[in-house]
Motif scaffolding. Structure first.
Motif, PDB file in Angstrom:
ATOM      1  N   GLU A 170       0.827  -1.202   0.000  1.00  0.00           N
ATOM      2  CA  GLU A 170       0.000   0.000   0.000  1.00  0.00           C
ATOM      3  C   GLU A 170       0.864   1.256   0.000  1.00  0.00           C
ATOM      4  OE1 GLU A 170      -3.499   0.546  -0.133  1.00  0.00           O
ATOM      5  OE2 GLU A 170      -3.159  -1.461  -0.966  1.00  0.00           O
ATOM      6  N   ARG A 171       1.745   1.320   1.030  1.00  0.00           N
ATOM      7  CA  ARG A 171       2.526   2.536   1.185  1.00  0.00           C
ATOM      8  C   ARG A 171       3.956   2.338   0.715  1.00  0.00           C
ATOM      9  NH1 ARG A 171       3.382   3.592   6.646  1.00  0.00           N
ATOM     10  NH2 ARG A 171       3.189   1.368   7.046  1.00  0.00           N
ATOM     11  N   GLU A 172       4.277   1.066   0.489  1.00  0.00           N
ATOM     12  CA  GLU A 172       5.678   0.722   0.301  1.00  0.00           C
ATOM     13  C   GLU A 172       6.058   0.702  -1.172  1.00  0.00           C
ATOM     14  OE1 GLU A 172       6.370  -3.093   2.047  1.00  0.00           O
ATOM     15  OE2 GLU A 172       8.551  -2.884   1.921  1.00  0.00           O
ATOM     16  N   LYS A 173       6.958   1.585  -1.529  1.00  0.00           N
ATOM     17  CA  LYS A 173       7.473   1.528  -2.891  1.00  0.00           C
ATOM     18  C   LYS A 173       8.912   2.019  -2.905  1.00  0.00           C
ATOM     19  CE  LYS A 173       5.376   5.955  -4.226  1.00  0.00           C
ATOM     20  NZ  LYS A 173       3.968   6.333  -4.148  1.00  0.00           N
ATOM     21  N   TYR A 174       9.661   1.465  -3.850  1.00  0.00           N
ATOM     22  CA  TYR A 174      11.079   1.798  -3.933  1.00  0.00           C
ATOM     23  C   TYR A 174      11.437   2.122  -5.369  1.00  0.00           C
ATOM     24  CZ  TYR A 174      10.947  -0.654   0.523  1.00  0.00           C
ATOM     25  OH  TYR A 174      10.624  -1.051   1.779  1.00  0.00           O
ATOM     26  N   ARG A 175      12.396   3.022  -5.501  1.00  0.00           N
ATOM     27  CA  ARG A 175      12.905   3.304  -6.834  1.00  0.00           C
ATOM     28  C   ARG A 175      14.080   2.365  -7.088  1.00  0.00           C
ATOM     29  NH1 ARG A 175      15.613   7.157  -9.347  1.00  0.00           N
ATOM     30  NH2 ARG A 175      16.291   8.165  -7.419  1.00  0.00           N
ATOM     31  N   VAL A 176      14.067   1.694  -8.215  1.00  0.00           N
ATOM     32  CA  VAL A 176      15.137   0.738  -8.528  1.00  0.00           C
ATOM     33  C   VAL A 176      16.332   1.521  -9.050  1.00  0.00           C
ATOM     34  CG1 VAL A 176      15.787  -1.293  -9.861  1.00  0.00           C
ATOM     35  CG2 VAL A 176      13.411  -1.008  -9.097  1.00  0.00           C
ATOM     36  N   VAL A 177      17.401   1.570  -8.245  1.00  0.00           N
ATOM     37  CA  VAL A 177      18.585   2.333  -8.667  1.00  0.00           C
ATOM     38  C   VAL A 177      19.732   1.419  -9.074  1.00  0.00           C
ATOM     39  CG1 VAL A 177      18.000   4.326  -7.231  1.00  0.00           C
ATOM     40  CG2 VAL A 177      19.472   2.495  -6.297  1.00  0.00           C
ATOM     41  N   GLY A 178      19.566   0.116  -8.831  1.00  0.00           N
ATOM     42  CA  GLY A 178      20.665  -0.787  -9.178  1.00  0.00           C
ATOM     43  C   GLY A 178      20.173  -2.195  -9.455  1.00  0.00           C
ATOM     44  N   VAL A 179      20.958  -2.888 -10.255  1.00  0.00           N
ATOM     45  CA  VAL A 179      20.666  -4.291 -10.562  1.00  0.00           C
ATOM     46  C   VAL A 179      21.889  -5.102 -10.165  1.00  0.00           C
ATOM     47  CG1 VAL A 179      20.190  -5.944 -12.402  1.00  0.00           C
ATOM     48  CG2 VAL A 179      19.133  -3.678 -12.461  1.00  0.00           C
ATOM     49  N   PHE A 180      21.660  -6.166  -9.373  1.00  0.00           N
ATOM     50  CA  PHE A 180      22.828  -6.925  -8.886  1.00  0.00           C
ATOM     51  C   PHE A 180      22.751  -8.396  -9.275  1.00  0.00           C
ATOM     52  CE2 PHE A 180      21.131  -9.500  -5.413  1.00  0.00           C
ATOM     53  CZ  PHE A 180      19.949  -8.851  -5.073  1.00  0.00           C
ATOM     54  N   SER A 181      23.915  -9.038  -9.143  1.00  0.00           N
ATOM     55  CA  SER A 181      23.960 -10.489  -9.279  1.00  0.00           C
ATOM     56  C   SER A 181      24.789 -11.005  -8.112  1.00  0.00           C
ATOM     57  CB  SER A 181      24.601 -10.888 -10.609  1.00  0.00           C
ATOM     58  OG  SER A 181      25.973 -10.566 -10.580  1.00  0.00           O
ATOM     59  N   SER A 182      24.661 -12.281  -7.822  1.00  0.00           N
ATOM     60  CA  SER A 182      25.401 -12.813  -6.685  1.00  0.00           C
ATOM     61  C   SER A 182      25.719 -14.294  -6.869  1.00  0.00           C
ATOM     62  CB  SER A 182      24.596 -12.596  -5.399  1.00  0.00           C
ATOM     63  OG  SER A 182      25.324 -13.099  -4.292  1.00  0.00           O
ATOM     64  N   GLY A 183      26.431 -14.566  -7.959  1.00  0.00           N
ATOM     65  CA  GLY A 183      26.969 -15.920  -8.181  1.00  0.00           C
ATOM     66  C   GLY A 183      25.945 -17.031  -8.171  1.00  0.00           C
ATOM     67  N   GLY A 184      24.725 -16.729  -8.544  1.00  0.00           N
ATOM     68  CA  GLY A 184      23.705 -17.774  -8.575  1.00  0.00           C
ATOM     69  C   GLY A 184      23.197 -18.167  -7.208  1.00  0.00           C
ATOM     70  N   SER A 185      23.490 -17.374  -6.190  1.00  0.00           N
ATOM     71  CA  SER A 185      23.056 -17.730  -4.838  1.00  0.00           C
ATOM     72  C   SER A 185      21.602 -17.326  -4.606  1.00  0.00           C
ATOM     73  CB  SER A 185      23.952 -17.035  -3.803  1.00  0.00           C
ATOM     74  OG  SER A 185      23.666 -15.649  -3.792  1.00  0.00           O
ATOM     75  N   ALA A 186      21.116 -17.650  -3.406  1.00  0.00           N
ATOM     76  CA  ALA A 186      19.715 -17.391  -3.079  1.00  0.00           C
ATOM     77  C   ALA A 186      19.377 -15.904  -3.152  1.00  0.00           C
ATOM     78  CB  ALA A 186      19.393 -17.935  -1.692  1.00  0.00           C
ATOM     79  N   ALA A 187      20.377 -15.029  -2.966  1.00  0.00           N
ATOM     80  CA  ALA A 187      20.123 -13.588  -3.014  1.00  0.00           C
ATOM     81  C   ALA A 187      19.581 -13.165  -4.373  1.00  0.00           C
ATOM     82  CB  ALA A 187      21.418 -12.822  -2.710  1.00  0.00           C
ATOM     83  N   GLU A 188      19.837 -13.980  -5.379  1.00  0.00           N
ATOM     84  CA  GLU A 188      19.375 -13.623  -6.722  1.00  0.00           C
ATOM     85  C   GLU A 188      17.863 -13.733  -6.884  1.00  0.00           C
ATOM     86  OE1 GLU A 188      21.692 -15.369  -9.843  1.00  0.00           O
ATOM     87  OE2 GLU A 188      23.372 -14.028  -9.404  1.00  0.00           O
ATOM     88  N   SER A 189      17.180 -14.113  -5.816  1.00  0.00           N
ATOM     89  CA  SER A 189      15.717 -14.117  -5.867  1.00  0.00           C
ATOM     90  C   SER A 189      15.157 -12.969  -5.033  1.00  0.00           C
ATOM     91  CB  SER A 189      15.176 -15.440  -5.330  1.00  0.00           C
ATOM     92  OG  SER A 189      15.653 -16.512  -6.091  1.00  0.00           O
ATOM     93  N   GLU A 190      16.016 -11.975  -4.709  1.00  0.00           N
ATOM     94  CA  GLU A 190      15.593 -10.978  -3.728  1.00  0.00           C
ATOM     95  C   GLU A 190      15.710  -9.535  -4.226  1.00  0.00           C
ATOM     96  OE1 GLU A 190      17.026 -13.654   0.128  1.00  0.00           O
ATOM     97  OE2 GLU A 190      18.168 -11.845  -0.398  1.00  0.00           O
ATOM     98  N   VAL A 191      14.955  -8.680  -3.525  1.00  0.00           N
ATOM     99  CA  VAL A 191      15.098  -7.234  -3.691  1.00  0.00           C
ATOM    100  C   VAL A 191      15.739  -6.730  -2.400  1.00  0.00           C
ATOM    101  CG1 VAL A 191      13.838  -5.057  -3.850  1.00  0.00           C
ATOM    102  CG2 VAL A 191      13.072  -7.051  -5.163  1.00  0.00           C
TER     103      VAL A 191
END
Ligand SMILES: Nc1ncnc2c1ncn2[C@@H]1O[C@H](COP(=O)(O)OP(=O)(O)OP(=O)(O)O)[C@@H](O)[C@H]1O
Ligand SMILES: [Mg+2]
Lengths: 389, 239
Positions: A170-191
């Motif tokens: 509802e209130r939560e929104k973010y501006r996407v300022v960067g795109v990352f990768s992380s060696g195919g780890s679980a972080a690659e499914s996250e914001v």
């Protein structure tokens, strides 16, 4: 031995039949390979996510970060413990992280859970090969409502592209300022967002989900773990990251079992296709078989020849199916994590498992598909076969 | 004469069983063929010529009686042994040539040599010699479909003789050929008999073809009805 060129050329002469069978078996090998390539990708992501010196600190009794909550006052003590590794700037490698899993609209209009992780500055150092991708903008700045998004997610969720606005609530929104990768780890499914930003946005001040800690050495790892676990005031669990992800990967076992069952069923289907083609081959070459036997080739020679032809035929399909998966290495597939129900992305991985699957399927199809037709050729009575016009 | 016996049939019976029915095909056959004989088998359709040829060539077994070829009692051998024996002793010539369509003339002739221990080089020499003997050198890379019927049959003859077998069997070898090609094939067979001393058994419907043989056997309803020894047989048609 009946020369192999006899079989190769027969496959070529009957190229329409051969081609159809190759397409059929190829498609089956292809689809099974995709399945196993994705399972392998999932496993890989969970494998690389766990670092042997890392601990995930959660509330005692929690099975995953999503249902863990630690008071900040406790959590903030963890970076001060001795035995925590420090980075080259002298900062302790211990990151407080807060998780939120809102439902977000996908590009295709459907909705799925998305992991939004509020992180500390050292969080990125606790992930394998974390980096902002080339031309992928920059790291977020705290307090500005900015986020960075894993490369895999940019093409899956609305507003996840660089420069867009990602609405996650509802209130939560973010501006996407960067795109990352992380060696195919679980972080690659996250914001990722700043933890304090997230805290405010979801009104969970004073709480964090977990603390990611890296020990300075194996000995420190053990002592750190004991310190945290045995502290009656903390009431926290320090789970080795490797173990944590191993547990999370249990869902991939289900996928593997399901995949194996599907692959077996498909292989049986393909066996019939191969058998059909080989029956036709044996039938149309009855007099040839009689001739070969008259010339002195044994029943074993005939068996080997037709089995060889069947395996060769299926190998063509297997190779075609395997090669057809190569372009898929660039494709990411989204699925639900069975623990968090959040969307996780899996990268298709072309590896030994995929090759093994293709090989086993091909051999099974070729051998079992060819067996009965070859047996028919073997059992043929020479005199009767020679009378065939 | 003192010539060794090449083929000896003693009281041979052959019957086919189909369900309850027993179809007698050959009954109480006795026959002695000497080494180097060129035998023509004649008789009406269904008289048992092919069946008799198959017994002699070790492709089929007699229901009773003995079939002894080149000193071997075929009835006592296992199937594997007979198969091996065929490879070593018998060259086959068929009415429809029975070449393998996907193999070249060379490869077809080479086939029986793959059952020997000859090296690739020796195989090549033998194949080329056989192809030269049938007048087909230069055609070794042709596939059967690129050859005429007569040429195909010559390739088949090369394949039959390339292992230097003891016995040649031919089932209506000219049955599918025009007169001219037939004559060429018959001359070739005669040459193999006179020059190389091969024992030949040939089934034929063609009296002219039978005239080339040294002996003509007439079969009717599974029995030998006439045995003509050709006193002197004509030399092949000059060409
Ligand atoms: N497998 C079999 N089962 C039953 N009967 C058979 C079988 N093979 C051959 N016969 C019969 O045996 C008899 C002799 O057949 P065979 O082929 O030897 O005759 P043939 O003299 O060669 O005739 P043709 O001149 O037509 O080639 C025929 O009546 C045939 O129908
Ligand atoms: Mg016949």
């Amino acid at each position: 031995m009946i020369p192999l060129k006899y079989n190769v050329r027969n496959l070529r002469v009957r190229w329409v039949n051969t081609l159809l069978t190759v397409i059929g078996t190829g498609a089956i090998v292809w689809s099974s390979c995709i399945l196993f390539g994705l399972v392998e990708g999932l496993q890989h992501s969970l494998n690389v996510s766990g670092d042997p010196l890392d601990l995930i600190v959660m509330r005692k009794g929690s099975t995953s970060e999503t249902n863990s909550g630690i008071e900040l006052t406790k959590a903030e003590k963890i970076p001060t413990l001795s035995g925590v590794m420090r980075d080259d700037k002298g900062r302790p490698l211990a990151a407080l992280e807060l998780l939120n899993i809102p439902i977000v609209e996908r590009l295709d209009g459907s909705r799925a859970n998305l992991i939004v992780r509020g992180v500390d500055p050292v969080s990125s150092e606790l992930r394998p090969n974390f980096q902002i991708v080339k031309d992928g903008g920059r790291m977020f700045e705290p307090g500005k409502g900015e986020c960075i998004v894993s490369k895999n997610l940019t093409k899956r969720f609305k507003g996840a592209a660089l420069g867009s606005e990602l609405k996650v609530g509802e209130r939560e929104k973010y501006r996407v300022v960067g795109v990352f990768s992380s060696g195919g780890s679980a972080a690659e499914s996250e914001v990722w967002v700043d933890r304090k930003d997230l805290e405010q946005n979801i009104a969970r001040e004073g709480i964090t989900s977990s603390v990611q800690v890296r020990a300075a050495s194996q000995a420190d790892f053990e002592s750190l773990r004991k310190t945290i676990e045995n502290d009656t005031q903390f009431k926290l669990a320090a789970i080795p990251e490797v173990q944590y992800f191993a547990e999370q990967s249990k869902s991939s076992i289900f996928l593997k079992v399901a995949g194996t069952v599907i692959a077996i069923l498909l292989t049986i289907g393909a066996m019939f296709a191969a058998a059909n083609t080989m029956y036709a081959a044996v039938r149309s070459r009855t007099r040839e078989i009689g001739t070969l036997r008259a010339l002195g080739f044994s029943r074993t020679d005939v068996l080997m020849s037709f089995m060889g032809e069947s395996v060769l035929l299926c190998s063509l399909g297997g190779i075609a199916g395997l090669l057809a998966t190569l372009p898929l290495s660039a494709i990411t597939y989204g699925t639900s994590n069975f623990n968090t129900f959040a969307e996780i992305t899996i990268q298709f991985r072309f590896g030994p498992i995929v090759m093994l699957v293709a090989f086993l399927m091909t051999v099974a199809m070729g051998v079992f598909g060819g067996l009965f037709p070859a047996m028919r050729a073997v059992r043929m009575d020479v005199v009767t076969a020679l009378r065939e016009v | 004469m003192g010539k060794p016996h090449s083929i000896v049939l003693q009281n041979v019976n052959k019957e086919y069983r189909r369900d309850e029915f027993v179809i007698p095909v050959l009954s109480d056959l006795d026959l002695v063929v000497d080494e180097g004989e060129y035998l023509a088998l004649m008789g009406p359709s269904g008289s048992g010529k092919t069946t008799l040829l198959n017994l002699i060539a070790g492709l089929d077994r007699a229901t009773s009686g003995a079939v002894i070829v080149h000193g071997q009692d075929l009835g006592t051998m296992s199937e594997g042994q007979v198969t091996r024996w065929r490879a070593d002793n018998v060259g086959f010539i068929f009415q429809l040539y029975n070449l393998i369509p996907v193999l070249t003339a060379f490869e077809n002739v080479e086939l029986p040599l793959l059952l020997t221990h000859l090296s690739k080089k020796h195989r090549r020499e033998n194949v080329m010699t056989a192809l030269r003997a049938v007048g087909l050198d230069g055609r070794e890379d042709h596939y059967p479909r690129q050859l005429s019927g007569g040429q195909e049959q010559r390739v088949a003859i090369a394949r039959a003789v390339v292992t230097d077998p003891y016995l040649l069997v031919a089932d209506e070898p000219t049955g599918d050929l025009d007169r001219k090609s037939a004559e060429e094939i018959l001359s070739l067979l005669q040459q193999l008999n006179t020059e190389f001393g091969k024992t030949i058994v040939m089934v034929t419907h063609d009296p002219q073809a039978a005239q080339r043989a040294s002996r003509i056997l007439h079969l009717d309803k599974g029995k030998l009805v006439r045995d003509e020894q050709q006193i002197s047989f004509p030399v092949g048609v000059a060409s």
